[in-house]
Design an enzyme around this catalytic site. Structure first.
Site, PDB file in Angstrom:
ATOM      1  N   GLY A  12       0.774  -1.241   0.000  1.00 56.98           N
ATOM      2  CA  GLY A  12       0.000   0.000   0.000  1.00 56.98           C
ATOM      3  C   GLY A  12       0.803   1.287   0.000  1.00 56.98           C
ATOM      4  O   GLY A  12       0.300   2.326   0.424  1.00 56.98           O
ATOM      5  N   ASN A  14       1.630   3.123  -2.557  1.00 54.26           N
ATOM      6  CA  ASN A  14       0.964   4.092  -3.446  1.00 54.26           C
ATOM      7  C   ASN A  14      -0.285   4.659  -2.787  1.00 54.26           C
ATOM      8  O   ASN A  14      -0.586   5.843  -2.914  1.00 54.26           O
ATOM      9  CB  ASN A  14       0.614   3.444  -4.793  1.00 54.26           C
ATOM     10  CG  ASN A  14       1.782   3.494  -5.753  1.00 54.26           C
ATOM     11  OD1 ASN A  14       2.165   4.562  -6.211  1.00 54.26           O
ATOM     12  ND2 ASN A  14       2.366   2.327  -6.023  1.00 54.26           N
ATOM     13  N   MET A  90      -4.345  -6.522  -6.792  1.00 55.19           N
ATOM     14  CA  MET A  90      -3.896  -7.593  -7.667  1.00 55.19           C
ATOM     15  C   MET A  90      -5.009  -8.588  -8.018  1.00 55.19           C
ATOM     16  O   MET A  90      -4.772  -9.791  -8.119  1.00 55.19           O
ATOM     17  CB  MET A  90      -2.685  -8.310  -7.039  1.00 55.19           C
ATOM     18  CG  MET A  90      -1.507  -7.381  -6.745  1.00 55.19           C
ATOM     19  SD  MET A  90      -1.045  -6.288  -8.117  1.00 55.19           S
ATOM     20  CE  MET A  90       0.256  -7.230  -8.882  1.00 55.19           C
ATOM     21  N   ARG A  91      -6.228  -8.096  -8.224  1.00 55.38           N
ATOM     22  CA  ARG A  91      -7.314  -8.942  -8.740  1.00 55.38           C
ATOM     23  C   ARG A  91      -7.745  -8.360 -10.074  1.00 55.38           C
ATOM     24  O   ARG A  91      -7.896  -7.131 -10.186  1.00 55.38           O
ATOM     25  CB  ARG A  91      -8.551  -8.928  -7.811  1.00 55.38           C
ATOM     26  CG  ARG A  91      -8.315  -9.307  -6.386  1.00 55.38           C
ATOM     27  CD  ARG A  91      -7.937 -10.729  -6.177  1.00 55.38           C
ATOM     28  NE  ARG A  91      -8.904 -11.687  -6.653  1.00 55.38           N
ATOM     29  CZ  ARG A  91      -8.658 -13.005  -6.728  1.00 55.38           C
ATOM     30  NH1 ARG A  91      -7.477 -13.480  -6.372  1.00 55.38           N
ATOM     31  NH2 ARG A  91      -9.580 -13.834  -7.174  1.00 55.38           N
ATOM     32  N   LEU A  93     -10.368  -7.293 -12.601  1.00 56.43           N
ATOM     33  CA  LEU A  93     -11.778  -6.918 -12.487  1.00 56.43           C
ATOM     34  C   LEU A  93     -12.508  -7.280 -13.784  1.00 56.43           C
ATOM     35  O   LEU A  93     -11.946  -7.172 -14.878  1.00 56.43           O
ATOM     36  CB  LEU A  93     -11.888  -5.422 -12.192  1.00 56.43           C
ATOM     37  CG  LEU A  93     -11.337  -5.020 -10.814  1.00 56.43           C
ATOM     38  CD1 LEU A  93     -11.104  -3.516 -10.720  1.00 56.43           C
ATOM     39  CD2 LEU A  93     -12.263  -5.494  -9.689  1.00 56.43           C
ATOM     40  N   ASN A 107      -5.572   3.168 -12.619  1.00 54.31           N
ATOM     41  CA  ASN A 107      -4.599   2.175 -12.157  1.00 54.31           C
ATOM     42  C   ASN A 107      -3.197   2.735 -12.342  1.00 54.31           C
ATOM     43  O   ASN A 107      -2.966   3.597 -13.177  1.00 54.31           O
ATOM     44  CB  ASN A 107      -4.738   0.888 -12.982  1.00 54.31           C
ATOM     45  CG  ASN A 107      -3.776  -0.204 -12.535  1.00 54.31           C
ATOM     46  OD1 ASN A 107      -3.603  -0.435 -11.333  1.00 54.31           O
ATOM     47  ND2 ASN A 107      -3.129  -0.874 -13.482  1.00 54.31           N
ATOM     48  N   HIS A 109       0.804   1.310 -12.986  1.00 54.67           N
ATOM     49  CA  HIS A 109       1.547   0.110 -13.389  1.00 54.67           C
ATOM     50  C   HIS A 109       3.030   0.459 -13.472  1.00 54.67           C
ATOM     51  O   HIS A 109       3.390   1.515 -14.001  1.00 54.67           O
ATOM     52  CB  HIS A 109       1.025  -0.391 -14.736  1.00 54.67           C
ATOM     53  CG  HIS A 109       1.664  -1.675 -15.159  1.00 54.67           C
ATOM     54  ND1 HIS A 109       1.325  -2.887 -14.598  1.00 54.67           N
ATOM     55  CD2 HIS A 109       2.637  -1.924 -16.074  1.00 54.67           C
ATOM     56  CE1 HIS A 109       2.063  -3.844 -15.164  1.00 54.67           C
ATOM     57  NE2 HIS A 109       2.868  -3.289 -16.048  1.00 54.67           N
ATOM     58  N   ASP A 145      -4.144  -3.519 -18.244  1.00 51.86           N
ATOM     59  CA  ASP A 145      -3.029  -2.579 -18.429  1.00 51.86           C
ATOM     60  C   ASP A 145      -3.040  -1.903 -19.804  1.00 51.86           C
ATOM     61  O   ASP A 145      -1.972  -1.524 -20.315  1.00 51.86           O
ATOM     62  CB  ASP A 145      -1.666  -3.287 -18.212  1.00 51.86           C
ATOM     63  CG  ASP A 145      -1.517  -3.831 -16.794  1.00 51.86           C
ATOM     64  OD1 ASP A 145      -2.116  -3.257 -15.871  1.00 51.86           O
ATOM     65  OD2 ASP A 145      -0.802  -4.832 -16.625  1.00 51.86           O
ATOM     66  N   GLU A 174       6.437   6.304  -8.944  1.00 47.57           N
ATOM     67  CA  GLU A 174       4.985   6.087  -8.813  1.00 47.57           C
ATOM     68  C   GLU A 174       4.392   7.040  -7.779  1.00 47.57           C
ATOM     69  O   GLU A 174       3.337   7.630  -7.984  1.00 47.57           O
ATOM     70  CB  GLU A 174       4.704   4.640  -8.399  1.00 47.57           C
ATOM     71  CG  GLU A 174       5.092   3.612  -9.447  1.00 47.57           C
ATOM     72  CD  GLU A 174       4.724   2.190  -9.038  1.00 47.57           C
ATOM     73  OE1 GLU A 174       3.593   1.964  -8.596  1.00 47.57           O
ATOM     74  OE2 GLU A 174       5.599   1.299  -9.152  1.00 47.57           O
TER      75      GLU A 174
HETATM   76  C1  GAR Z   1       3.305  -1.009  -7.427  1.00 47.44           C
HETATM   77  O1  GAR Z   1       4.580  -1.064  -8.018  1.00 47.44           O
HETATM   78  C2  GAR Z   1       2.223  -0.974  -8.475  1.00 47.44           C
HETATM   79  O2  GAR Z   1       2.560  -0.215  -9.605  1.00 47.44           O
HETATM   80  C3  GAR Z   1       2.104  -2.429  -8.832  1.00 47.44           C
HETATM   81  O3  GAR Z   1       2.177  -3.097  -7.604  1.00 47.44           O
HETATM   82  C4  GAR Z   1       2.989  -2.314  -6.709  1.00 47.44           C
HETATM   83  C5  GAR Z   1       2.190  -2.079  -5.459  1.00 47.44           C
HETATM   84  O4  GAR Z   1       2.981  -1.454  -4.482  1.00 47.44           O
HETATM   85  N1  GAR Z   1       0.893  -2.711  -9.520  1.00 47.44           N
HETATM   86  C6  GAR Z   1       0.829  -3.549 -10.526  1.00 47.44           C
HETATM   87  O5  GAR Z   1       1.758  -4.214 -10.917  1.00 47.44           O
HETATM   88  C7  GAR Z   1      -0.547  -3.650 -11.162  1.00 47.44           C
HETATM   89  N2  GAR Z   1      -0.461  -4.238 -12.465  1.00 47.44           N
HETATM   90  P1  GAR Z   1       2.295  -0.715  -3.253  1.00 47.44           P
HETATM   91  O6  GAR Z   1       1.315  -1.733  -2.641  1.00 47.44           O
HETATM   92  O7  GAR Z   1       3.414  -0.408  -2.337  1.00 47.44           O
HETATM   93  O8  GAR Z   1       1.592   0.470  -3.776  1.00 47.44           O
END
Ligand code: GAR
Length: 214
Positions: A12, A14, A90-91, A93, A107, A109, A145, A174
């Site tokens: 979490g 982000n 990470m599900r 939708l 989202n 990525h 994506d 990010e």
């Molecule tokens: C982040 O790097 C995000 O971009 C990625 O998971 C990580 C979550 O980190 N998301 C994906 O790969 C989605 N396709 P966080 O829980 O610390 O935000």
């Protein structure tokens, strides 16, 4: 001020960056709820202890994807969410869920889409020998994506990078990219009306894209 819900699955960071930015005096959005599909997600603790309403909607407690998403949708409506940010959620939708939030579901990525969509994008970027990588904030469409791009930040790939070091550098980008992109959407400066591309107001177009200041 727009109401925003954030969906997470684990760490979490982000979500944390989005929540922190929401506390600025001139913030364009308020975080109305943080929802995790995993009750043990570390990010839920941070949200709880930092005064953000949070909730677990455990996908394992539902017999199928449709009933899980029905509950998720009901919780999003109940908290008054106008926009939904996926932040390490990470599900996958369903098309129905995505359509019901079209133009209001974002989202992030960890790659410069459309390169390296899907899992392990950082390692695949290293394997491909690219010299630049980064992150992308986009509207969510039915194809994983692949929705219209709102903002991107570029980071260099260094000679001795490992998956960990490049992931860390991209993650820092990010944290600097998601909240301005969300803010622009909340202010009506970015829209997705038709077709494959988002429309970004001209003055903003360059400020939403950049290179990470190392
Ligand atoms: C982040 O790097 C995000 O971009 C990625 O998971 C990580 C979550 O980190 N998301 C994906 O790969 C989605 N396709 P966080 O829980 O610390 O935000």
């Amino acid at each position: 001020m727009k109401q925003v819900a954030i969906l997470i699955s684990a760490r979490g960071s982000n979500m944390e960056a989005l929540c922190r930015a929401s506390r600025a005096p001139d913030a364009a959005y308020h975080v109305c709820r943080v929802i995790s599909n995993r009750p043990e997600a570390e990010g839920l603790n941070w949200a709880n202890t930092n005064g953000f309403e949070s909730l677990a909607v455990d996908h394992k407690q539902f017999p199928n994807k449709a009933s899980f998403e029905e509950k998720l949708h009901a919780e999003l409506i109940a908290c008054g969410a106008e926009y939904v940010c996926l932040a390490g959620f990470m599900r996958l939708l369903s098309a129905e869920f995505v359509q019901s939030w079209r133009g209001r579901l974002l989202n992030i990525h960890p790659s410069l889409l459309p390169s390296f969509a899907g899992l392990t994008p950082q390692q695949r970027a290293l394997d491909a020998g690219v010299r630049l990588s980064g992150c992308t904030v986009h509207f969510v469409s039915e194809i994983m994506d692949a929705g219209p791009i709102i903002a991107q930040t570029v980071v260099p790939v260094l000679k001795d990078d490992t998956e960990d070091t490049i992931s860390g550098r991209i993650l820092r980008a990010e944290h600097q990219t998601y909240w301005p992109a969300l803010s622009a959407v909340c202010k009506g400066q970015v829209s997705w009306d038709n077709g494959e591309r988002a429309t970004v107001s001209e003055q903003l177009d360059t400020s939403l894209h950049g290179c990470l200041d190392l």
